[in-house]
Motif scaffolding. Structure first.
Motif, PDB file in Angstrom:
ATOM      1  N   TYR A  42      13.896 -86.751  10.700  1.00 21.98           N
ATOM      2  CA  TYR A  42      13.993 -88.204  10.512  1.00 21.98           C
ATOM      3  C   TYR A  42      12.849 -88.922  11.217  1.00 21.98           C
ATOM      4  CZ  TYR A  42      18.884 -87.293   9.286  1.00 21.98           C
ATOM      5  OH  TYR A  42      20.031 -86.809   8.701  1.00 21.98           O
ATOM      6  N   PHE A  43      12.425 -90.036  10.636  1.00 21.65           N
ATOM      7  CA  PHE A  43      11.591 -91.029  11.298  1.00 21.65           C
ATOM      8  C   PHE A  43      12.449 -92.286  11.436  1.00 21.65           C
ATOM      9  CE2 PHE A  43       7.134 -89.739   9.485  1.00 21.65           C
ATOM     10  CZ  PHE A  43       7.025 -88.738  10.433  1.00 21.65           C
ATOM     11  N   VAL A  44      12.356 -92.927  12.584  1.00 28.23           N
ATOM     12  CA  VAL A  44      12.926 -94.259  12.759  1.00 28.23           C
ATOM     13  C   VAL A  44      11.733 -95.174  13.012  1.00 28.23           C
ATOM     14  CG1 VAL A  44      14.452 -95.737  14.119  1.00 28.23           C
ATOM     15  CG2 VAL A  44      15.052 -93.331  13.767  1.00 28.23           C
ATOM     16  N   LEU A  45      11.602 -96.235  12.208  1.00 32.80           N
ATOM     17  CA  LEU A  45      10.490 -97.166  12.351  1.00 32.80           C
ATOM     18  C   LEU A  45      11.012 -98.564  12.637  1.00 32.80           C
ATOM     19  CD1 LEU A  45       9.679 -95.010   9.933  1.00 32.80           C
ATOM     20  CD2 LEU A  45       7.658 -96.406   9.868  1.00 32.80           C
ATOM     21  N   CYS A  46      10.279 -99.276  13.485  1.00 31.41           N
ATOM     22  CA  CYS A  46      10.593-100.689  13.709  1.00 31.41           C
ATOM     23  C   CYS A  46       9.334-101.348  14.239  1.00 31.41           C
ATOM     24  CB  CYS A  46      11.758-100.856  14.689  1.00 31.41           C
ATOM     25  SG  CYS A  46      11.365-100.438  16.392  1.00 31.41           S
ATOM     26  N   ASP A  71      19.369 -87.366  27.086  1.00 32.83           N
ATOM     27  CA  ASP A  71      18.226 -86.775  26.409  1.00 32.83           C
ATOM     28  C   ASP A  71      17.012 -87.643  26.668  1.00 32.83           C
ATOM     29  OD1 ASP A  71      16.727 -85.102  24.840  1.00 32.83           O
ATOM     30  OD2 ASP A  71      17.837 -85.459  22.992  1.00 32.83           O
ATOM     31  N   LYS A  72      15.847 -87.034  26.689  1.00 33.93           N
ATOM     32  CA  LYS A  72      14.618 -87.811  26.803  1.00 33.93           C
ATOM     33  C   LYS A  72      13.602 -87.258  25.823  1.00 33.93           C
ATOM     34  CE  LYS A  72      13.403 -85.315  30.970  1.00 33.93           C
ATOM     35  NZ  LYS A  72      13.291 -85.380  32.389  1.00 33.93           N
ATOM     36  N   PRO A  73      12.607 -88.078  25.458  1.00 34.07           N
ATOM     37  CA  PRO A  73      11.646 -87.613  24.455  1.00 34.07           C
ATOM     38  C   PRO A  73      10.841 -86.420  24.965  1.00 34.07           C
ATOM     39  CG  PRO A  73      11.104 -89.844  25.197  1.00 34.07           C
ATOM     40  CD  PRO A  73      12.323 -89.421  25.919  1.00 34.07           C
ATOM     41  N   TRP A  74      10.537 -85.536  24.028  1.00 34.32           N
ATOM     42  CA  TRP A  74       9.695 -84.396  24.335  1.00 34.32           C
ATOM     43  C   TRP A  74       8.279 -84.885  24.617  1.00 34.32           C
ATOM     44  CZ3 TRP A  74       5.766 -82.255  21.071  1.00 34.32           C
ATOM     45  CH2 TRP A  74       5.255 -81.034  21.522  1.00 34.32           C
ATOM     46  N   HIS A  75       7.876 -85.949  23.913  1.00 31.58           N
ATOM     47  CA  HIS A  75       6.526 -86.483  24.053  1.00 31.58           C
ATOM     48  C   HIS A  75       6.518 -87.978  23.711  1.00 31.58           C
ATOM     49  CE1 HIS A  75       2.161 -86.238  24.164  1.00 31.58           C
ATOM     50  NE2 HIS A  75       2.103 -86.876  23.014  1.00 31.58           N
ATOM     51  N   VAL A  76       5.722 -88.746  24.451  1.00 33.49           N
ATOM     52  CA  VAL A  76       5.544 -90.175  24.168  1.00 33.49           C
ATOM     53  C   VAL A  76       4.047 -90.430  24.059  1.00 33.49           C
ATOM     54  CG1 VAL A  76       5.884 -92.547  24.999  1.00 33.49           C
ATOM     55  CG2 VAL A  76       7.615 -90.799  25.460  1.00 33.49           C
ATOM     56  N   GLU A  77       3.645 -91.163  23.034  1.00 33.83           N
ATOM     57  CA  GLU A  77       2.229 -91.428  22.825  1.00 33.83           C
ATOM     58  C   GLU A  77       2.006 -92.893  22.458  1.00 33.83           C
ATOM     59  OE1 GLU A  77      -0.882 -89.437  19.829  1.00 33.83           O
ATOM     60  OE2 GLU A  77       0.406 -88.038  20.938  1.00 33.83           O
ATOM     61  N   GLY A  78       0.941 -93.497  22.988  1.00 31.01           N
ATOM     62  CA  GLY A  78       0.552 -94.845  22.593  1.00 31.01           C
ATOM     63  C   GLY A  78       1.035 -95.954  23.505  1.00 31.01           C
ATOM     64  N   SER A  79       1.663 -95.617  24.618  1.00 24.87           N
ATOM     65  CA  SER A  79       2.210 -96.638  25.520  1.00 24.87           C
ATOM     66  C   SER A  79       1.135 -97.531  26.135  1.00 24.87           C
ATOM     67  CB  SER A  79       3.012 -95.995  26.656  1.00 24.87           C
ATOM     68  OG  SER A  79       4.062 -95.251  26.133  1.00 24.87           O
ATOM     69  N   ASP A  80      -0.059 -96.992  26.304  1.00 20.94           N
ATOM     70  CA  ASP A  80      -1.118 -97.743  26.990  1.00 20.94           C
ATOM     71  C   ASP A  80      -1.489 -99.044  26.292  1.00 20.94           C
ATOM     72  OD1 ASP A  80      -1.151 -95.767  28.891  1.00 20.94           O
ATOM     73  OD2 ASP A  80      -2.917 -94.757  28.075  1.00 20.94           O
ATOM     74  N   ASN A  81      -1.717 -98.990  24.971  1.00 20.72           N
ATOM     75  CA  ASN A  81      -2.083-100.232  24.285  1.00 20.72           C
ATOM     76  C   ASN A  81      -0.908-100.862  23.551  1.00 20.72           C
ATOM     77  OD1 ASN A  81      -1.855 -98.637  22.029  1.00 20.72           O
ATOM     78  ND2 ASN A  81      -4.005 -98.779  21.429  1.00 20.72           N
ATOM     79  N   ALA A  82       0.184-100.118  23.379  1.00 13.69           N
ATOM     80  CA  ALA A  82       1.441-100.638  22.820  1.00 13.69           C
ATOM     81  C   ALA A  82       1.278-101.316  21.462  1.00 13.69           C
ATOM     82  CB  ALA A  82       2.137-101.564  23.814  1.00 13.69           C
ATOM     83  N   GLU A  83       0.392-100.763  20.629  1.00 12.50           N
ATOM     84  CA  GLU A  83       0.288-101.245  19.255  1.00 12.50           C
ATOM     85  C   GLU A  83       1.101-100.350  18.331  1.00 12.50           C
ATOM     86  OE1 GLU A  83      -3.873-101.504  18.297  1.00 12.50           O
ATOM     87  OE2 GLU A  83      -4.127-103.308  19.494  1.00 12.50           O
ATOM     88  N   TRP A  84       1.135 -99.053  18.663  1.00 14.68           N
ATOM     89  CA  TRP A  84       1.933 -98.069  17.937  1.00 14.68           C
ATOM     90  C   TRP A  84       2.360 -97.029  18.956  1.00 14.68           C
ATOM     91  CZ3 TRP A  84      -0.345 -94.634  13.432  1.00 14.68           C
ATOM     92  CH2 TRP A  84       0.622 -93.737  12.993  1.00 14.68           C
ATOM     93  N   VAL A  85       3.619 -97.037  19.313  1.00 17.14           N
ATOM     94  CA  VAL A  85       4.139 -96.064  20.271  1.00 17.14           C
ATOM     95  C   VAL A  85       5.028 -95.085  19.516  1.00 17.14           C
ATOM     96  CG1 VAL A  85       5.460 -95.695  22.393  1.00 17.14           C
ATOM     97  CG2 VAL A  85       4.058 -97.751  22.150  1.00 17.14           C
ATOM     98  N   VAL A  94      10.439 -91.484  16.593  1.00 14.75           N
ATOM     99  CA  VAL A  94      10.540 -92.940  16.538  1.00 14.75           C
ATOM    100  C   VAL A  94       9.134 -93.534  16.591  1.00 14.75           C
ATOM    101  CG1 VAL A  94      11.552 -94.989  17.617  1.00 14.75           C
ATOM    102  CG2 VAL A  94      12.711 -92.775  17.834  1.00 14.75           C
ATOM    103  N   HIS A  95       8.850 -94.462  15.668  1.00 20.34           N
ATOM    104  CA  HIS A  95       7.576 -95.178  15.631  1.00 20.34           C
ATOM    105  C   HIS A  95       7.877 -96.650  15.907  1.00 20.34           C
ATOM    106  CE1 HIS A  95       5.463 -91.835  13.522  1.00 20.34           C
ATOM    107  NE2 HIS A  95       6.654 -91.636  12.981  1.00 20.34           N
ATOM    108  N   VAL A  96       7.308 -97.188  16.979  1.00 16.78           N
ATOM    109  CA  VAL A  96       7.476 -98.607  17.305  1.00 16.78           C
ATOM    110  C   VAL A  96       6.095 -99.256  17.184  1.00 16.78           C
ATOM    111  CG1 VAL A  96       8.299-100.297  18.982  1.00 16.78           C
ATOM    112  CG2 VAL A  96       9.336 -98.007  18.915  1.00 16.78           C
ATOM    113  N   PHE A  97       5.973-100.166  16.234  1.00 11.18           N
ATOM    114  CA  PHE A  97       4.685-100.776  15.899  1.00 11.18           C
ATOM    115  C   PHE A  97       4.653-102.255  16.246  1.00 11.18           C
ATOM    116  CE2 PHE A  97       5.288 -97.525  12.594  1.00 11.18           C
ATOM    117  CZ  PHE A  97       4.039 -96.934  12.524  1.00 11.18           C
TER     118      PHE A  97
END
Length: 125
Positions: A42-46, A71-85, A94-97
């Motif tokens: 699954y992808f969850v987008l918001c 539970d915690k994420p295996w990996h998190v990417e994009g937190s620095d600029n927070a345009e797409w995490v 999960v994609h947070v844009f």
């Protein structure tokens, strides 16, 4: 890391709760299980309205999932600029844009074969 305790449905429910908690917008669930060679089920987008809102959504998801099913994420990417995490919970990603970045990358369009479920929000957008 996924401990195998929680089902994908439980995980998604807590992810959606975390998004709702801080008023994440345009929530979609993409079911990828019928597509060959996918990296997850699954992808969850918001999307959020700003860097601050995107980070608030990400933090809320992590807190809600951690509290609910430990539970915690295996990996998190994009937190620095927070345009797409991206939050990788192994079988659920999960994609947070920010809105303009989401429109540019058009994940829903790229994964056009996926079953898309638009999640109704409990607040007015």
């Amino acid at each position: 890391m996924q401990k195998g305790k929680a089902s994908a449905d439980e995980l998604i429910a807590f992810i959606l709760q975390g998004i709702e908690e801080v008023k994440g917008l345009e929530i979609n669930l993409l079911d990828l299980r019928d597509i060959e060679n996918t990296v997850c089920d699954y992808f969850v987008l918001c999307n959020g309205t700003s860097n601050t809102h995107v980070n608030a959504i990400v933090n809320s998801i992590q807190k809600t999932v951690s509290k609910g099913i430990q539970d915690k994420p295996w990996h998190v990417e994009g937190s620095d600029n927070a345009e797409w995490v991206l939050l990788d919970y192994v079988n659920v990603v999960v994609h947070v844009f920010q809105k303009q970045v989401r429109e540019f990358y058009d994940i829903e369009g790229l994964w056009g074969d996926a079953k898309v479920t638009m999640v109704e929000s409990s607040f007015n957008q």
